[in-house]
Design an enzyme around this catalytic site. Sequence first.
Site, short mmCIF file in Angstrom:
data_model
loop_
_atom_site.label_atom_id
_atom_site.label_comp_id
_atom_site.label_asym_id
_atom_site.label_seq_id
_atom_site.Cartn_x
_atom_site.Cartn_y
_atom_site.Cartn_z
N VAL A 91 0.87 -1.18 0.00
CA VAL A 91 0.00 0.00 0.00
C VAL A 91 0.90 1.22 0.00
O VAL A 91 1.80 1.34 0.84
CB VAL A 91 -0.94 0.00 1.22
CG1 VAL A 91 -1.64 1.35 1.37
CG2 VAL A 91 -1.99 -1.10 1.08
N GLU A 92 0.68 2.11 -0.96
CA GLU A 92 1.52 3.31 -1.06
C GLU A 92 1.35 4.14 0.20
O GLU A 92 0.22 4.35 0.67
CB GLU A 92 1.13 4.08 -2.33
CG GLU A 92 1.99 5.27 -2.63
CD GLU A 92 1.52 6.49 -1.87
OE1 GLU A 92 2.34 7.05 -1.10
OE2 GLU A 92 0.33 6.85 -2.00
N LYS A 94 1.68 7.31 1.28
CA LYS A 94 0.90 8.54 1.41
C LYS A 94 -0.60 8.24 1.39
O LYS A 94 -1.37 8.84 2.13
CB LYS A 94 1.24 9.55 0.32
CG LYS A 94 0.52 10.88 0.52
CD LYS A 94 0.95 11.94 -0.47
CE LYS A 94 0.21 13.25 -0.22
NZ LYS A 94 0.59 14.31 -1.18
N CYS A 192 12.85 7.58 -1.94
CA CYS A 192 11.51 7.24 -2.41
C CYS A 192 11.51 7.08 -3.93
O CYS A 192 12.09 7.89 -4.66
CB CYS A 192 10.52 8.34 -1.99
SG CYS A 192 8.86 8.12 -2.68
N ASP A 199 15.07 8.09 2.58
CA ASP A 199 14.54 7.13 3.55
C ASP A 199 15.73 6.56 4.32
O ASP A 199 16.67 6.03 3.72
CB ASP A 199 13.81 5.99 2.84
CG ASP A 199 12.55 6.46 2.11
OD1 ASP A 199 11.84 7.31 2.66
OD2 ASP A 199 12.31 5.97 0.99
N HIS A 231 10.70 0.88 0.54
CA HIS A 231 11.38 0.14 1.61
C HIS A 231 11.35 -1.36 1.37
O HIS A 231 12.37 -2.05 1.48
CB HIS A 231 10.71 0.41 2.96
CG HIS A 231 10.57 1.85 3.35
ND1 HIS A 231 10.93 2.91 2.55
CD2 HIS A 231 10.11 2.41 4.50
CE1 HIS A 231 10.69 4.04 3.18
NE2 HIS A 231 10.18 3.76 4.36
N ARG A 260 8.06 8.69 8.36
CA ARG A 260 7.74 9.90 7.59
C ARG A 260 6.23 10.01 7.55
O ARG A 260 5.54 9.02 7.32
CB ARG A 260 8.30 9.81 6.17
CG ARG A 260 8.20 11.17 5.47
CD ARG A 260 8.52 11.17 4.02
NE ARG A 260 9.76 10.51 3.68
CZ ARG A 260 9.95 9.92 2.50
NH1 ARG A 260 8.96 9.86 1.63
NH2 ARG A 260 11.09 9.35 2.21
N GLY A 261 5.71 11.22 7.81
CA GLY A 261 4.27 11.42 7.82
C GLY A 261 3.57 10.60 8.89
O GLY A 261 2.43 10.17 8.71
#
Length: 286
Positions: A91-92, A94, A192, A199, A231, A260-261
Amino acid sequence: MSTSNNSPEQSQLGKTSAYQTQYDPSLIFPIPRAEKRAEIGLKIVDGKAINLPFFGMDFWNAYEVSWLNMRGKPQVAIVSVFAPADSPNIVESKSFKLYLNSFNQTKLAGADALLSLLQTDLSTGFGAPVQVTITPQEQFGKAGFQELDGMLLDRLDIEVDQYSPIPEILRADHSQPAIEETLVSHLLKSNCLVTGQPDWASVQIRYVGAPIDQEALLRYLIGFRNHNEFHEQCVERIFCDIMHYCKPQKLAVYARYTRRGGLDINPWRTNFSTGKMPSNLRNARQ
């Protein structure tokens, strides 16, 4: 949900996004694993890798999770998701964050209601059943830290001039008896696949087999510094390259990526069972 035409470039990565604050499972953007697995030499049949040389898990931890109780009061929690390595999709990240944010103004009866939705929606996204756990606010104080154990490769005083992966430098001394060894480096950095953002990760390599040249292994890992992949794809590439060039009898590769995020993603790939999965405790940089 269909993933036949889902590519990273079609996702919300690197694009301005409107943050939905009402529950919307359609925000989840699956990306098939098959294309990148074909790139590292794995066999693909009908769009899916078969006879994988490893099994394992992707450990996701989400630290920015909130919803409203039935009286409108905000609730917060930490969510962990365990997605099997043989699921057809990733699953991407963002889209994962956008999906989680869609709960921000959504009223739910409680954490169990959230858990049920997460379990259903994310299993659909990954294309296979996933396990989800929720750590409520009152248990935050019990969340611990743990560093990856093993001999530190970063102690080696090496000269480096290549910052793209060169698997051909990997080697093992097959004239020596097999050993069991655990090696760790905190110098893994990749970028990324879509945005090029850095990353950062720590990586642990456990193996049984001919002694692996540690200097060559460290140079190889540092070689990911300018490499663009997600990743999960980096860890699978590392696993397959070590298997191909060093031919250990047993191998496990585990990477803990910084968040991240509000999300960290921690892939683990192995070809042997120790009877339990590695700990999902975060390390100091996470």
